[in-house]
Scaffold this active site. Structure first.
Site, PDB file in Angstrom:
ATOM      1  N   HIS A  43       0.821  -1.196   0.000  1.00  0.00           N
ATOM      2  CA  HIS A  43       0.000   0.000   0.000  1.00  0.00           C
ATOM      3  C   HIS A  43       0.864   1.259   0.000  1.00  0.00           C
ATOM      4  O   HIS A  43       2.070   1.203   0.202  1.00  0.00           O
ATOM      5  CB  HIS A  43      -0.933  -0.007   1.206  1.00  0.00           C
ATOM      6  CG  HIS A  43      -2.026  -1.026   1.108  1.00  0.00           C
ATOM      7  ND1 HIS A  43      -3.020  -1.159   2.040  1.00  0.00           N
ATOM      8  CD2 HIS A  43      -2.273  -1.980   0.165  1.00  0.00           C
ATOM      9  CE1 HIS A  43      -3.852  -2.128   1.691  1.00  0.00           C
ATOM     10  NE2 HIS A  43      -3.400  -2.651   0.563  1.00  0.00           N
ATOM     11  N   GLU A  83       1.210   3.767   2.053  1.00  0.00           N
ATOM     12  CA  GLU A  83       1.933   4.128   3.273  1.00  0.00           C
ATOM     13  C   GLU A  83       3.247   3.353   3.384  1.00  0.00           C
ATOM     14  O   GLU A  83       4.282   3.917   3.774  1.00  0.00           O
ATOM     15  CB  GLU A  83       1.057   3.839   4.498  1.00  0.00           C
ATOM     16  CG  GLU A  83      -0.238   4.626   4.527  1.00  0.00           C
ATOM     17  CD  GLU A  83      -1.413   3.914   3.884  1.00  0.00           C
ATOM     18  OE1 GLU A  83      -2.553   4.111   4.347  1.00  0.00           O
ATOM     19  OE2 GLU A  83      -1.200   3.158   2.908  1.00  0.00           O
ATOM     20  N   CYS A 112      -5.317   1.279   6.453  1.00  0.00           N
ATOM     21  CA  CYS A 112      -6.032   0.043   6.786  1.00  0.00           C
ATOM     22  C   CYS A 112      -5.548  -0.511   8.121  1.00  0.00           C
ATOM     23  O   CYS A 112      -4.411  -0.322   8.533  1.00  0.00           O
ATOM     24  CB  CYS A 112      -5.863  -0.992   5.680  1.00  0.00           C
ATOM     25  SG  CYS A 112      -4.183  -1.578   5.442  1.00  0.00           S
ATOM     26  N   ASP A 121     -20.246  -1.679 -35.904  1.00  0.00           N
ATOM     27  CA  ASP A 121     -19.052  -0.817 -35.814  1.00  0.00           C
ATOM     28  C   ASP A 121     -17.748  -1.597 -35.802  1.00  0.00           C
ATOM     29  O   ASP A 121     -16.684  -1.027 -36.062  1.00  0.00           O
ATOM     30  CB  ASP A 121     -19.120   0.043 -34.552  1.00  0.00           C
ATOM     31  CG  ASP A 121     -20.243   1.070 -34.604  1.00  0.00           C
ATOM     32  OD1 ASP A 121     -20.838   1.240 -35.683  1.00  0.00           O
ATOM     33  OD2 ASP A 121     -20.529   1.695 -33.565  1.00  0.00           O
ATOM     34  N   LEU A 138     -12.427  -1.537 -28.797  1.00  0.00           N
ATOM     35  CA  LEU A 138     -12.676  -1.124 -27.414  1.00  0.00           C
ATOM     36  C   LEU A 138     -11.423  -1.227 -26.555  1.00  0.00           C
ATOM     37  O   LEU A 138     -11.483  -1.551 -25.366  1.00  0.00           O
ATOM     38  CB  LEU A 138     -13.832  -1.929 -26.800  1.00  0.00           C
ATOM     39  CG  LEU A 138     -15.163  -1.860 -27.551  1.00  0.00           C
ATOM     40  CD1 LEU A 138     -16.197  -2.756 -26.878  1.00  0.00           C
ATOM     41  CD2 LEU A 138     -15.665  -0.435 -27.655  1.00  0.00           C
ATOM     42  N   GLY A 162     -25.071   0.257 -27.763  1.00  0.00           N
ATOM     43  CA  GLY A 162     -25.705   1.307 -28.527  1.00  0.00           C
ATOM     44  C   GLY A 162     -26.968   1.833 -27.875  1.00  0.00           C
ATOM     45  O   GLY A 162     -27.126   1.794 -26.649  1.00  0.00           O
TER      46      GLY A 162
END
Length: 359
Positions: free
Chosen positions: A50, A52, A75, A200, A204, A295
């Site tokens: 993490h 920290e 945490c 189309d 993506l 769509g």
């Protein structure tokens, strides 16, 4: 520097983890001693150290007596890594300044309590709105047990997403499309319907900016998506939702052989998925955020069922007259009952206007 300045710095550092830490939150941490920054770090990847801990490990000198600035409450429980609060106490950090509390019930207020009980001075609520906004995906996912859903569309000034022949390339500008790729890199998954895939042939993926590719999700209750579409032959991590009646079909097997993960769900009398069930399955896959890219029927369904958190609408200064509308009938007949949204922000990309709207 002020407390606000240091928390602002933690927010900027935390953003380096966008796309890599979900479903964990974005967290940045800065260590300050005698008015000097001696260490900084951020949560870099899900399952790893993490913020920290990374800040402590980066310190240029002993952190005893230092002040730790962090945008989210440290945490106090064992997860993929040991509790950050324990490390803060072990290193004898004198003060902790926190942007906002963690909404996770395993943490919420408990990290602050343990720090105070062990003599650490704690200050909470610095730039709290900005801290919550940065982790809107995480907060929604934790509190509602459902992914954050944003509907993204490029429309003409008269509300069309394509011409009458379903051609939509290109309504928006190059700068707008670059922003869409940036959005994709920030979300865990992109979702479209079968018609969008067939007409189309989108990939993506993230290509116009640097960033990781999202998972791709296709809603296709009839299993009519053509298997030669690029989405099935580029990056992996493609999920397809279809009717339970299609289970065991030759096409289902072909898609599975291509590495597509299939989900078989019941559909209603109107041949629609129960979107709450779809979102539940998506959440089970540790997906905390979804960018819906079309769509029209898909947009309509999410709005009708009120299962969205945000709209990102690129408005191009173009008029079509006829074409495929962004929305059709979703059950509202009177202006007094119109679905009201608030403008969260707006930005210009070349000649296009991007409106960010919230419920």
């Amino acid at each position: 520097m002020t407390d606000e300045s240091y928390i602002k710095l933690t927010l900027e550092i935390a953003k380096k983890g966008i796309g890599y830490v979900s479903p964990n939150p974005l967290v940045g941490a800065v260590l300050v001693k005698e008015g000097k920054i001696i260490g900084a770090g951020y949560h870099q990847k899900f399952g790893e150290a993490h913020a920290e801990i990374n800040a402590i490990n980066s310190a240029s000198e002993n952190v005893e007596g230092a002040t730790l600035f962090v945008n989210l409450e440290p945490c106090v429980h064992f997860g993929k890594t040991p509790p950050c609060v324990d490390a803060i106490l072990e290193k004898k950090i004198k003060k902790v300044v926190i942007g906002t509390l963690d909404v996770n019930s395993l943490v919420c207020g408990k990290g602050v309590q343990k720090l105070k009980e062990n003599g650490v001075e704690v200050k909470v609520g610095i730039l709290e709105n900005e801290c919550v906004e940065l982790n809107k995906f995480f907060f929604k996912n934790i509190t509602k047990k459902s992914p954050y859903v944003t509907l993204k569309a490029a429309i003409t000034l008269d509300g069309k997403i394509a011409d009458a022949s379903y051609h939509s390339k290109w309504i928006s500008s190059t700068a707008s499309r670059k922003q869409v790729h940036k959005l994709r890199s920030q979300y865990d998954a992109v979702l479209v319907g079968a018609n969008t895939v067939n007409k189309d042939d989108p990939q993506l993926t993230v290509r116009l900016v640097e960033g990781r590719n999202p998972k791709r999700i296709v809603l296709d209750h009839e299993l009519k998506t053509a298997v030669d579409r690029r989405i099935f032959h580029s990056e992996k991590n493609v999920f397809l939702f279809t009717s339970i009646e299609k289970k065991g079909s030759s096409k289902a097997k072909l898609l599975e052989d291509l590495g597509v993960k299939l989900f078989f769900l019941k559909i209603d009398d109107k041949k629609r998925f129960h979107l709450k069930q779809v979102l539940k399955k998506i959440g089970d896959e540790k997906i905390a955020s979804v960018l819906v890219e079309g769509g029209a029927k898909i947009y309509n369904s999410f709005i009708k069922d009120n299962l969205f958190d945000e709209l990102q609408i690129f408005i191009a200064p173009k008029l079509l007259g006829t074409g495929i509308p962004f929305l059709s009938d979703f059950g509202i007949k009177e202006i007094s009952k119109a679905r009201k949204l608030s403008i969260h922000s707006f930005e210009k990309f070349d000649d296009d206007l991007l409106l960010s709207l919230r419920k």
